[in-house]
Design an enzyme around this catalytic site. Structure first.
Site, PDB file in Angstrom:
ATOM      1  N   GLU A 122      -5.654   0.607   5.652  1.00 46.69           N
ATOM      2  CA  GLU A 122      -5.800   1.109   7.021  1.00 46.69           C
ATOM      3  C   GLU A 122      -6.861   0.327   7.788  1.00 46.69           C
ATOM      4  O   GLU A 122      -6.712   0.075   8.979  1.00 46.69           O
ATOM      5  CB  GLU A 122      -6.136   2.604   7.019  1.00 46.69           C
ATOM      6  CG  GLU A 122      -4.969   3.511   6.632  1.00 46.69           C
ATOM      7  CD  GLU A 122      -3.778   3.390   7.587  1.00 46.69           C
ATOM      8  OE1 GLU A 122      -3.954   2.971   8.746  1.00 46.69           O
ATOM      9  OE2 GLU A 122      -2.651   3.710   7.170  1.00 46.69           O
TER      10      GLU A 122
ATOM     11  N   ASP B  89      -2.246   6.383  16.425  1.00 48.67           N
ATOM     12  CA  ASP B  89      -2.573   5.004  16.794  1.00 48.67           C
ATOM     13  C   ASP B  89      -1.695   4.619  17.984  1.00 48.67           C
ATOM     14  O   ASP B  89      -1.022   5.477  18.576  1.00 48.67           O
ATOM     15  CB  ASP B  89      -2.375   4.055  15.600  1.00 48.67           C
ATOM     16  CG  ASP B  89      -0.909   3.902  15.222  1.00 48.67           C
ATOM     17  OD1 ASP B  89      -0.064   4.642  15.770  1.00 48.67           O
ATOM     18  OD2 ASP B  89      -0.591   3.030  14.396  1.00 48.67           O
TER      19      ASP B  89
ATOM     20  N   TYR C 286     -11.791  -9.612  13.829  1.00 47.49           N
ATOM     21  CA  TYR C 286     -12.536  -8.365  13.991  1.00 47.49           C
ATOM     22  C   TYR C 286     -13.342  -8.046  12.744  1.00 47.49           C
ATOM     23  O   TYR C 286     -13.087  -7.077  12.034  1.00 47.49           O
ATOM     24  CB  TYR C 286     -11.598  -7.222  14.354  1.00 47.49           C
ATOM     25  CG  TYR C 286     -10.991  -7.407  15.720  1.00 47.49           C
ATOM     26  CD1 TYR C 286     -11.741  -7.153  16.856  1.00 47.49           C
ATOM     27  CD2 TYR C 286      -9.695  -7.856  15.873  1.00 47.49           C
ATOM     28  CE1 TYR C 286     -11.202  -7.342  18.121  1.00 47.49           C
ATOM     29  CE2 TYR C 286      -9.151  -8.058  17.130  1.00 47.49           C
ATOM     30  CZ  TYR C 286      -9.914  -7.793  18.245  1.00 47.49           C
ATOM     31  OH  TYR C 286      -9.389  -7.977  19.488  1.00 47.49           O
TER      32      TYR C 286
ATOM     33  N   TYR D 126      -8.532   8.186  14.050  1.00 46.60           N
ATOM     34  CA  TYR D 126      -7.256   7.682  13.549  1.00 46.60           C
ATOM     35  C   TYR D 126      -7.297   7.440  12.042  1.00 46.60           C
ATOM     36  O   TYR D 126      -6.463   7.931  11.280  1.00 46.60           O
ATOM     37  CB  TYR D 126      -6.834   6.390  14.271  1.00 46.60           C
ATOM     38  CG  TYR D 126      -5.764   5.698  13.477  1.00 46.60           C
ATOM     39  CD1 TYR D 126      -4.470   6.202  13.465  1.00 46.60           C
ATOM     40  CD2 TYR D 126      -6.061   4.622  12.638  1.00 46.60           C
ATOM     41  CE1 TYR D 126      -3.492   5.640  12.669  1.00 46.60           C
ATOM     42  CE2 TYR D 126      -5.095   4.052  11.836  1.00 46.60           C
ATOM     43  CZ  TYR D 126      -3.820   4.565  11.854  1.00 46.60           C
ATOM     44  OH  TYR D 126      -2.862   4.033  11.042  1.00 46.60           O
TER      45      TYR D 126
ATOM     46  N   TRP E 279       0.818  -1.222   0.000  1.00 46.13           N
ATOM     47  CA  TRP E 279       0.000   0.000   0.000  1.00 46.13           C
ATOM     48  C   TRP E 279       0.844   1.260   0.000  1.00 46.13           C
ATOM     49  O   TRP E 279       0.312   2.366  -0.025  1.00 46.13           O
ATOM     50  CB  TRP E 279      -0.974  -0.010   1.179  1.00 46.13           C
ATOM     51  CG  TRP E 279      -0.327  -0.369   2.475  1.00 46.13           C
ATOM     52  CD1 TRP E 279       0.245   0.486   3.360  1.00 46.13           C
ATOM     53  CD2 TRP E 279      -0.179  -1.682   3.025  1.00 46.13           C
ATOM     54  NE1 TRP E 279       0.752  -0.209   4.425  1.00 46.13           N
ATOM     55  CE2 TRP E 279       0.497  -1.539   4.256  1.00 46.13           C
ATOM     56  CE3 TRP E 279      -0.549  -2.959   2.596  1.00 46.13           C
ATOM     57  CZ2 TRP E 279       0.816  -2.634   5.060  1.00 46.13           C
ATOM     58  CZ3 TRP E 279      -0.233  -4.041   3.405  1.00 46.13           C
ATOM     59  CH2 TRP E 279       0.438  -3.869   4.618  1.00 46.13           C
TER      60      TRP E 279
ATOM     61  N   CYS F  46      14.863  12.716  22.836  1.00 51.10           N
ATOM     62  CA  CYS F  46      13.894  11.911  23.586  1.00 51.10           C
ATOM     63  C   CYS F  46      14.033  12.131  25.096  1.00 51.10           C
ATOM     64  O   CYS F  46      15.049  11.803  25.699  1.00 51.10           O
ATOM     65  CB  CYS F  46      14.089  10.429  23.255  1.00 51.10           C
ATOM     66  SG  CYS F  46      12.918   9.368  24.115  1.00 51.10           S
TER      67      CYS F  46
END
Length: 398
Positions: free
Chosen positions: A52, A153, A97, A135, A39, A223
């Site tokens: 997605e 996400d 799902y 999202y 993709w 960070c």
DNA sequence: AAAGCGGGGAG
DNA sequence: CTCCCAGCTTT
């Protein structure tokens, strides 16, 4: 993208200079290190929507073969919109799902009906599509249409919490909203889609949950979690409720080389409209064989003899720990056996010609090959595989 | 074997 | 907000 500013992380907001350093390094790393995924070779918004939808809660490696097959079968919004739901579920079977598949199908129909077959290019319109939340709307808007929109996400949330040393739980709504605001500030207007994907890629490959590879991180010098010395403290995670044990019994019912499979109801609950070997929850203290016999007679109108307990399937989903005991069974022959056989033959010829599921159909005597082509949930796919492995052995009985 | 991850929708 | 959907990887 107009939202009330939440004060949650105002103090954590990076400076303009930090933002520039971060986006630049991250994009440079992404250009160098990004994986070649199917993709990512397309700018087709529909293909990006499909990817997605599949990538939600599912990892890249598992998605790739499904994505390829799905795009081959449904190459355009129109082809997906025109498909039967059972066919869409079949292409999704094994990914889990299944609401995602139903929603994607409904979204395709809405895109055809209301958007002229073109995936809407605005965040707010995307949000109205079934199965598309903040999202996915952000991901599709940024990747397919170069719109500056956050796509937070799990990976992105973790990366941001570590970068800014936020010991909060991103599943809390206000925290998540704060993370979206931060993400929005970071996104460069030139390459919003690449930047969002870079954040996700970093979370998936470097800034992983349990073993982050900080020395390999392109933004380690920025960070804050790494500076504290304990990057694993970020983000905070919620305690998960204990899992619940569920006992089920399942019947593999043979008759003339076929097995009885049933289609679940479409109104509510799990595995809607998907097929399975007749299966029922076993209440504590009940006799498994009797439970199964009664269940099959009442729901399928088929009298069975339970032959032997044959396999045990363990299946964990979210907070349920399911133990499924599979019993080999034989359908009791009816008196008009001859006529039945003839009907069965006729049915077989028809199904060999076209494999489609009749929307009204709720049960079927089917060969293992036929069952393989029906939409089946993961546990029943495993039972099917077990039956296939033993095929030669059971073949003796037919 | 157990813990962890985790988007979207419904209510 | 909370709960539900119904599955994989990592430890």
């Amino acid at each position: 993208m107009v939202r009330q500013e939440t004060p949650v992380f105002r103090s954590a907001m990076p400076t303009t200079r930090q933002v520039r350093a971060l986006t630049w390094r991250l994009l440079e790393w992404y250009d160098e290190e990004k994986r070649d995924l199917p993709w990512r070779r397309t700018s087709n918004p529909y293909a990006i929507l499909v990817s997605e939808a599949m990538l939600q809660q599912t990892q890249v490696a598992a998605v790739i073969p499904y994505y390829e097959a799905f795009m081959k079968r449904f190459p355009s919004v129109e082809s997906l919109a025109a498909a039967r739901e059972s066919e869409v579920l079949r292409m999704w079977a094994g990914l889990g799902y299944y609401n995602r598949a139903r929603h994607l199908h409904a979204a395709a129909r809405k895109i055809v009906d209301e958007y002229d077959g073109l995936v809407p290019a605005r965040f707010a319109d995307l949000l109205f599509l079934p199965g598309v939340g903040r999202y996915m709307a952000g991901a599709v808007a940024s990747i397919a249409f170069s719109i500056v929109a956050p796509a937070v996400d799990g990976n992105v949330a973790r990366v941001l919490c570590r970068l800014l040393a936020l010991a909060e739980n991103p599943s809390v709504a206000r925290v998540h909203a704060g993370l979206e605001e931060i993400a929005l500030r970071l996104i460069p207007s030139e390459r919003p889609g690449d930047f969002n994907q870079a954040l996700m890629e970093l979370g998936a490959r470097v800034c992983t949950p349990a073993r982050p590879e900080c020395p390999a991180c392109p933004v380690r010098t920025l960070c804050k979690a790494l500076k504290t010395g304990n990057p694993l403290d970020y983000p905070a995670t919620a305690k998960r409720p204990a899992s619940e044990s569920v006992e089920e019994v399942c019947a593999a019912i043979r008759r003339d080389g076929r097995y009885l499979v049933v289609r679940r109801a479409g109104d509510s609950g799990r595995y809607r409209k998907m097929w399975e070997f007749p299966s029922v929850e076993l209440e504590p203290g009940r006799d498994p064989q009797r439970t199964l016999r009664d269940y099959v007679r009442e729901t399928c109108g088929v009298a069975i003899r339970v032959d032997e307990e044959w396999a045990e399937i363990k299946h964990q989903v979210t907070k349920h720990k399911i133990r499924k005991r599979v019993f080999l069974c034989t359908a009791q022959k009816k008196k008009d056996e001859g006529g039945r056989m003839k009907d069965e033959r006729r049915g077989k010829r028809r199904k060999d010609m076209q494999d489609a599921v009749n929307e009204e159909e709720t049960r079927r005597w089917a060969t293992l090959d036929e069952i393989r082509r029906l939409p089946l949930g993961a546990p029943h796919k495993r039972i099917l595989d077990l039956l296939s492995e033993s095929g030669d052995f059971f073949g003796m009985d037919f």
